[in-house]
Enzyme design. Structure first.
Site, PDB file in Angstrom:
ATOM      1  CG  ASN A  24      34.747   8.263  13.254  1.00  0.00           C
ATOM      2  OD1 ASN A  24      34.800   9.081  12.716  1.00  0.00           O
ATOM      3  ND2 ASN A  24      35.070   7.872  13.492  1.00  0.00           N
ATOM      4  N   GLY A  25      33.734   6.675  16.016  1.00  0.00           N
ATOM      5  CA  GLY A  25      34.739   7.227  17.384  1.00  0.00           C
ATOM      6  C   GLY A  25      35.085   5.309  17.908  1.00  0.00           C
ATOM      7  N   GLY A  75      37.802   4.129   6.377  1.00  0.00           N
ATOM      8  CA  GLY A  75      38.014   2.842   6.927  1.00  0.00           C
ATOM      9  C   GLY A  75      37.448   1.608   5.348  1.00  0.00           C
ATOM     10  CB  CYS A  98      34.451   4.126  11.879  1.00  0.00           C
ATOM     11  SG  CYS A  98      35.122   2.940  12.212  1.00  0.00           S
ATOM     12  CE1 TYR A 139      47.618   8.320   7.163  1.00  0.00           C
ATOM     13  CE2 TYR A 139      46.218   8.199   8.417  1.00  0.00           C
ATOM     14  CZ  TYR A 139      46.901   7.381   7.264  1.00  0.00           C
ATOM     15  OH  TYR A 139      46.671   6.109   6.586  1.00  0.00           O
TER      16      TYR A 139
HETATM   17  P1  5GP Z   1      53.919   3.103  10.699  1.00  0.00           P
HETATM   18  O1  5GP Z   1      54.558   2.516   9.406  1.00  0.00           O
HETATM   19  O2  5GP Z   1      55.621   4.238  11.108  1.00  0.00           O
HETATM   20  O3  5GP Z   1      54.030   1.763  11.848  1.00  0.00           O
HETATM   21  O4  5GP Z   1      53.233   4.207   9.884  1.00  0.00           O
HETATM   22  C1  5GP Z   1      53.018   5.560   9.734  1.00  0.00           C
HETATM   23  C2  5GP Z   1      52.507   5.689   8.322  1.00  0.00           C
HETATM   24  O5  5GP Z   1      51.390   4.862   8.826  1.00  0.00           O
HETATM   25  C3  5GP Z   1      52.749   6.770   7.597  1.00  0.00           C
HETATM   26  O6  5GP Z   1      53.075   6.776   6.253  1.00  0.00           O
HETATM   27  C4  5GP Z   1      51.174   7.346   7.732  1.00  0.00           C
HETATM   28  O7  5GP Z   1      51.106   7.916   7.144  1.00  0.00           O
HETATM   29  C5  5GP Z   1      49.964   5.522   7.938  1.00  0.00           C
HETATM   30  N1  5GP Z   1      49.203   5.761   9.134  1.00  0.00           N
HETATM   31  C6  5GP Z   1      48.571   5.784   8.356  1.00  0.00           C
HETATM   32  N2  5GP Z   1      47.287   5.490   9.313  1.00  0.00           N
HETATM   33  C7  5GP Z   1      47.368   5.673  10.185  1.00  0.00           C
HETATM   34  C8  5GP Z   1      46.865   6.091  11.436  1.00  0.00           C
HETATM   35  O8  5GP Z   1      46.071   5.496  11.537  1.00  0.00           O
HETATM   36  N3  5GP Z   1      47.411   6.569  12.048  1.00  0.00           N
HETATM   37  C9  5GP Z   1      48.812   6.861  12.270  1.00  0.00           C
HETATM   38  N4  5GP Z   1      49.810   7.118  13.159  1.00  0.00           N
HETATM   39  N5  5GP Z   1      49.645   6.628  11.292  1.00  0.00           N
HETATM   40  C10 5GP Z   1      48.744   6.222  10.023  1.00  0.00           C
HETATM   41 MG    MG Z   2      51.544   7.490   4.681  1.00  0.00          MG
END
Ligand code: 5GP
Ligand code: MG
Ligand code: SF4
Length: 465
Positions: free
Chosen positions: A105-106, A27, A1, A246
């Site tokens: 947030n958290g 978010g 968030c 990320y």
């Molecule tokens: P997957 O498709 O392997 O489940 O997720 C990986 C993709 O999700 C990556 O492209 C990454 O940029 C994106 N991603 C978006 N939000 C998150 C998040 O909160 N955690 C993680 N680990 N990946 C995320």
């Molecule tokens: Mg991605």
């Protein structure tokens, strides 16, 4: 968030709307703003959807007058998915000494236990959100003013919290003792700002003053400025390393360093650790782009945009259901065929979680006639769920929880798949000698399984460390 608050400017809610828009990546499900005006008192608006689709309407913004306002953009981790409007923050409570609103947030790791206890003692919960505990704990506190009640409440809360709150006259900011989630202080004209990230200061022309420190509470008023103290027992900080990888926006500054530069450096480390012979380095946009730039620079392999992102799609991961996420990949990303054909391609992404993105992208790249596909991932394998505010799925759904690197490579059917090492990641974020094993400088639980705060609710539900 994402959380944001402003005090000491006319029509503070307009600034908050802009700030929340800049924090939308944190978010996308819903957003809310509470404002206070000396004549009209507290007002609030909470809406599903993007900030720009709700908080740009003149008629809505006119209902949020006053020089003090806070806001929240929601990404559900705790509480129900695809939630009800009653789960949308800020939450508001009316106390003997006046009202208060909070945005969190958290994630609170002992929220279930607290909720049970509070309900037994008569609290009536309005939402399914873990954050609402804070309001009820404040209501039960015997302290005489709201910041002290908040302090009381937060001393009972475990887990990760960056909180922005307000009373009739005060803007309040708090970070948990480990400082897991970010929070920064800014200055705009005669007013003050609290924000999850610095990119949201830029949008309103505010200047970064400093980060709120782990375990710090600031109480800000129009005339007395910022008063700071440290109500919690001091502990070594554990900022979320995944904010660097990320979660944060690349144009934000964390620890004095741009997130973009950190991500580029992650790509440099990745190229050093996992070299490959190839013709083209392509990011999986947008989250893989800075790391791919670093990878290409370090390896000497040309950089190209082999995958094009539809700018009208949000973050797929943040979509709450698996089905939407599955479709999402194709709605969001498409292959630049002319560039890919016949080439040995290195694809750089920030993380592999369920493997959905990587699998789909590999198919698309091979369909487009690539000769080889090599994945390079800018974080170590995500083998553990996050309980501190990033919505990773249950352990069983994490590819790296059930497969070795080799098995993952086979599962994705790519020519090679390599991840940056945990030490490499620490070097890239600025820890020259890598990860301190006896006391890691960051939270990295989703990679290491070492949880800096015991996730007691989850253990109660059967989660095994
Ligand atoms: P997957 O498709 O392997 O489940 O997720 C990986 C993709 O999700 C990556 O492209 C990454 O940029 C994106 N991603 C978006 N939000 C998150 C998040 O909160 N955690 C993680 N680990 N990946 C995320
Ligand atoms: Mg991605
Ligand atoms: Fe960040 Fe991972 Fe720790 Fe969650 S578990 S706070 S995503 S480093």
């Amino acid at each position: 968030c994402g959380v944001f608050g402003v005090v000491g400017v006319a029509d503070a809610a307009n600034f908050v709307a802009l700030g929340l828009h800049a924090l939308q990546h944190r978010g996308q499900e819903a957003g809310g703003i509470v404002s206070h005006d000396p004549v009209q008192g507290f007002n609030s608006a909470r809406r599903f959807g993007y900030v720009r689709d709700n908080f740009t309407s003149q008629s809505l913004m006119q209902t949020l007058p006053g020089p003090l306002a806070i806001g929240h953009v929601r990404y559900s981790t705790a509480g129900s998915k695809g939630a009800a409007i009653r789960d949308v923050q800020p939450f508001f409570g009316e106390f003997a000494m006046g009202g208060a609103a909070i945005a969190h947030n958290g994630n609170i790791t002992n929220a279930n236990a607290l909720r049970r206890e509070l309900i037994e003692r008569g609290s009536i919960f309005q939402s399914s959100s873990d954050s609402e505990c804070i309001i009820h704990l404040m209501a039960r506190s015997l302290q005489r003013n709201i910041p002290e009640r908040m302090e009381d409440a937060l001393k009972r809360v475990e887990g990760a919290f960056s909180v922005v709150a307000m009373t009739r006259t005060k803007l309040i900011g708090v970070r948990d003792p480990l400082g897991v989630r970010p929070l920064v202080l800014g200055k705009v004209g005669d007013g003050w700002v609290l924000s999850s990230e610095t990119c949201a200061l830029d949008i309103i022309g505010a200047e970064l003053v400093r980060e709120i420190e782990p375990g710090e509470m600031v109480v800000i008023t129009d005339n007395e400025g910022v008063q700071s103290h440290f109500p919690f027992r001091r502990q070594p900080s554990k900022f979320c390393i995944f904010e660097h990888v990320y979660f944060s926006r690349p144009d934000s500054i964390i620890g004095g360093r741009s997130v973009y530069e950190t991500r580029r450096q992650i790509g440099v480390e990745l190229a050093r650790e996992t070299p490959v012979e190839a013709d083209l380095v392509c990011p999986v946009p947008d989250s893989g782009t800075p790391a791919a730039i670093g990878f290409a620079h370090e390896s000497g392999i040309p950089f190209g945009m082999g995958i094009i992102r539809n700018q009208y799609m949000g973050r797929t991961f943040i979509e709450p259901t698996e089905q939407i996420r599955n479709m999402g990949v194709r709605l969001k990303l498409n292959v630049n065929r002319a560039l890919i054909r016949g080439k040995r391609v290195v694809l750089v992404d920030d993380s592999v979680v369920r493997g959905t993105t990587s699998r789909k992208i590999k198919e698309m790249i091979l369909d487009a006639g690539a000769a080889e596909v090599h994945f390079r991932i800018a974080s170590p394998p995500t083998a553990w769920p996050c309980f501190y505010g990033v919505d990773t799925p249950q352990r069983e759904k994490l590819l790296a929880a059930t497969m070795t690197e080799d098995e993952m490579r086979e599962h994705l059917a790519v020519d090679s798949l390599k991840f940056i090492s945990l030490d490499g990641l620490y070097r890239a974020v600025g820890e020259a000698s890598g990860r301190d094993k006896s006391c890691p400088q960051y939270c990295d639980a989703c990679f290491s399984g070492e949880y800096p705060v015991t996730p007691s609710d989850m253990i109660e539900k059967g989660f095994q460390l």
